[in-house]
Design an enzyme around this catalytic site. Structure first.
Site, PDB file in Angstrom:
ATOM      1  N   GLU A   1       0.831  -1.215   0.000  1.00  0.00           N
ATOM      2  CA  GLU A   1       0.000   0.000   0.000  1.00  0.00           C
ATOM      3  C   GLU A   1       0.860   1.256   0.000  1.00  0.00           C
ATOM      4  O   GLU A   1       2.017   1.226   0.430  1.00  0.00           O
ATOM      5  CB  GLU A   1      -0.865   0.017   1.266  1.00  0.00           C
ATOM      6  N   ASP A   2       0.285   2.327  -0.478  1.00  0.00           N
ATOM      7  CA  ASP A   2       0.988   3.606  -0.457  1.00  0.00           C
ATOM      8  C   ASP A   2       1.083   4.169   0.958  1.00  0.00           C
ATOM      9  O   ASP A   2       2.132   4.623   1.391  1.00  0.00           O
ATOM     10  CB  ASP A   2       0.308   4.615  -1.413  1.00  0.00           C
TER      11      ASP A   2
ATOM     12  N   ARG B   1      -0.105  12.374  -8.705  1.00  0.00           N
ATOM     13  CA  ARG B   1       0.436  11.016  -8.536  1.00  0.00           C
ATOM     14  C   ARG B   1       1.808  10.867  -9.181  1.00  0.00           C
ATOM     15  O   ARG B   1       2.626  10.077  -8.743  1.00  0.00           O
ATOM     16  CB  ARG B   1      -0.498   9.980  -9.184  1.00  0.00           C
TER      17      ARG B   1
ATOM     18  N   ASP C   1      -3.483   5.085   6.995  1.00  0.00           N
ATOM     19  CA  ASP C   1      -4.001   6.268   7.658  1.00  0.00           C
ATOM     20  C   ASP C   1      -4.878   5.800   8.830  1.00  0.00           C
ATOM     21  O   ASP C   1      -4.355   5.504   9.903  1.00  0.00           O
ATOM     22  CB  ASP C   1      -4.771   7.059   6.586  1.00  0.00           C
TER      23      ASP C   1
ATOM     24  N   PHE D   1      -1.432  15.773   4.969  1.00  0.00           N
ATOM     25  CA  PHE D   1      -1.992  15.172   3.767  1.00  0.00           C
ATOM     26  C   PHE D   1      -0.925  15.239   2.683  1.00  0.00           C
ATOM     27  O   PHE D   1      -0.540  16.314   2.236  1.00  0.00           O
ATOM     28  CB  PHE D   1      -3.279  15.865   3.317  1.00  0.00           C
TER      29      PHE D   1
HETATM   30  P1  IMP Z   1      -7.070   4.180   5.491  1.00  0.00           P
HETATM   31  O1  IMP Z   1      -8.056   3.135   5.119  1.00  0.00           O
HETATM   32  O2  IMP Z   1      -7.698   5.309   6.249  1.00  0.00           O
HETATM   33  O3  IMP Z   1      -5.845   3.641   6.196  1.00  0.00           O
HETATM   34  O4  IMP Z   1      -6.649   4.934   4.199  1.00  0.00           O
HETATM   35  C1  IMP Z   1      -5.867   4.466   3.286  1.00  0.00           C
HETATM   36  C2  IMP Z   1      -6.072   5.185   1.964  1.00  0.00           C
HETATM   37  O5  IMP Z   1      -6.413   6.561   2.126  1.00  0.00           O
HETATM   38  C3  IMP Z   1      -4.756   5.190   1.258  1.00  0.00           C
HETATM   39  O6  IMP Z   1      -4.619   4.056   0.454  1.00  0.00           O
HETATM   40  C4  IMP Z   1      -4.835   6.452   0.439  1.00  0.00           C
HETATM   41  O7  IMP Z   1      -5.460   6.193  -0.791  1.00  0.00           O
HETATM   42  C5  IMP Z   1      -5.706   7.373   1.218  1.00  0.00           C
HETATM   43  N1  IMP Z   1      -4.902   8.365   1.973  1.00  0.00           N
HETATM   44  C6  IMP Z   1      -4.710   8.425   3.316  1.00  0.00           C
HETATM   45  N2  IMP Z   1      -3.929   9.433   3.665  1.00  0.00           N
HETATM   46  C7  IMP Z   1      -3.587  10.057   2.513  1.00  0.00           C
HETATM   47  C8  IMP Z   1      -2.745  11.202   2.210  1.00  0.00           C
HETATM   48  O8  IMP Z   1      -2.126  11.855   3.074  1.00  0.00           O
HETATM   49  N3  IMP Z   1      -2.643  11.505   0.892  1.00  0.00           N
HETATM   50  C9  IMP Z   1      -3.272  10.818  -0.094  1.00  0.00           C
HETATM   51  N4  IMP Z   1      -4.053   9.754   0.142  1.00  0.00           N
HETATM   52  C10 IMP Z   1      -4.207   9.372   1.439  1.00  0.00           C
HETATM   53 MG    MG Z   2      -4.879   3.904  -1.582  1.00  0.00          MG
END
Ligand code: IMP
Ligand code: MG
Length: 173
Positions: free
Chosen positions: A97-98, A163, A101, A150
């Site tokens: 994963e990137d 991206r 969060d 962010f």
């Molecule tokens: P989670 O399910 O809240 O852990 O979110 C994961 C997804 O939210 C990541 O795969 C990203 O696509 C998006 N995301 C969370 N934080 C950021 C950020 O700072 N920049 C861009 N995308 C984010």
């Molecule tokens: Mg993502």
């Protein structure tokens, strides 16, 4: 638009950390084949570089989920491109994963993959924002832990933009 971006992690630092991660993973798996499952779209860039640096047997697969609109997570995860069970069963899966969060996406995906009876499952993330967790989640391999910003670039988007930046940055106010 690029002039509004402040660099957080430059390209050189990013690439050298990815090389370290690839070595770390290789040390753990040795001669066993691994399957890098890239979480589309954000993790594509990271997955490709990680695989190019990976000096061992590896295959790639993809899964796509969506949960995010703008800067706010909706908390609802939708599976848009599923995995095929035959590509997961009895394999060493590494979900790539990137960013983590809230942890919701990975929490969902790990459960989803486990249902398909992999031989093993681990998680690898380029960035971690531990202060934002809503559900308990800890990745096995983490590129960088960052504060609550962010971020964009290197796969990460703000409404689909940025991206293609080769570094990680954040939007200046
Ligand atoms: P989670 O399910 O809240 O852990 O979110 C994961 C997804 O939210 C990541 O795969 C990203 O696509 C998006 N995301 C969370 N934080 C950021 C950020 O700072 N920049 C861009 N995308 C984010
Ligand atoms: Mg993502």
């Amino acid at each position: 638009m690029r002039d509004k971006i402040e660099v957080l992690i430059d390209e050189e630092k990013l690439q050298s950390r990815i090389k370290e991660l690839a070595k770390e993973i290789k040390n753990d798996y040795g001669d066993e084949e691994v399957v890098f499952v890239s979480v589309l779209k954000g993790a594509i860039f990271f997955t490709v570089d990680l695989m190019k640096d990976y000096d061992g047997d590896a295959i790639i697969d993809v899964v796509r989920v969506s949960s995010y609109v703008g800067e706010n997570s909706t908390g609802i995860i939708e599976l848009k491109v599923p995995l095929k069970e035959e590509n997961v069963k009895d394999k060493n899966i590494i979900l790539v994963e990137d960013i983590v969060d809230t942890g919701r996406t990975f929490n969902y995906l790990v459960d989803y993959v486990k249902q398909m009876n992999p031989k093993s499952i681990k998680t690898c993330v380029m960035l971690d924002k531990p202060s934002r967790r809503v559900v308990d989640f800890k990745a096995d391999y983490v590129g960088f832990s960052i504060e609550d910003l962010f971020v964009v670039g290197y796969g990460l988007d703000y409404d689909e933009n940025y991206r293609n930046l080769p570094y990680i940055g954040y939007i200046k106010n």
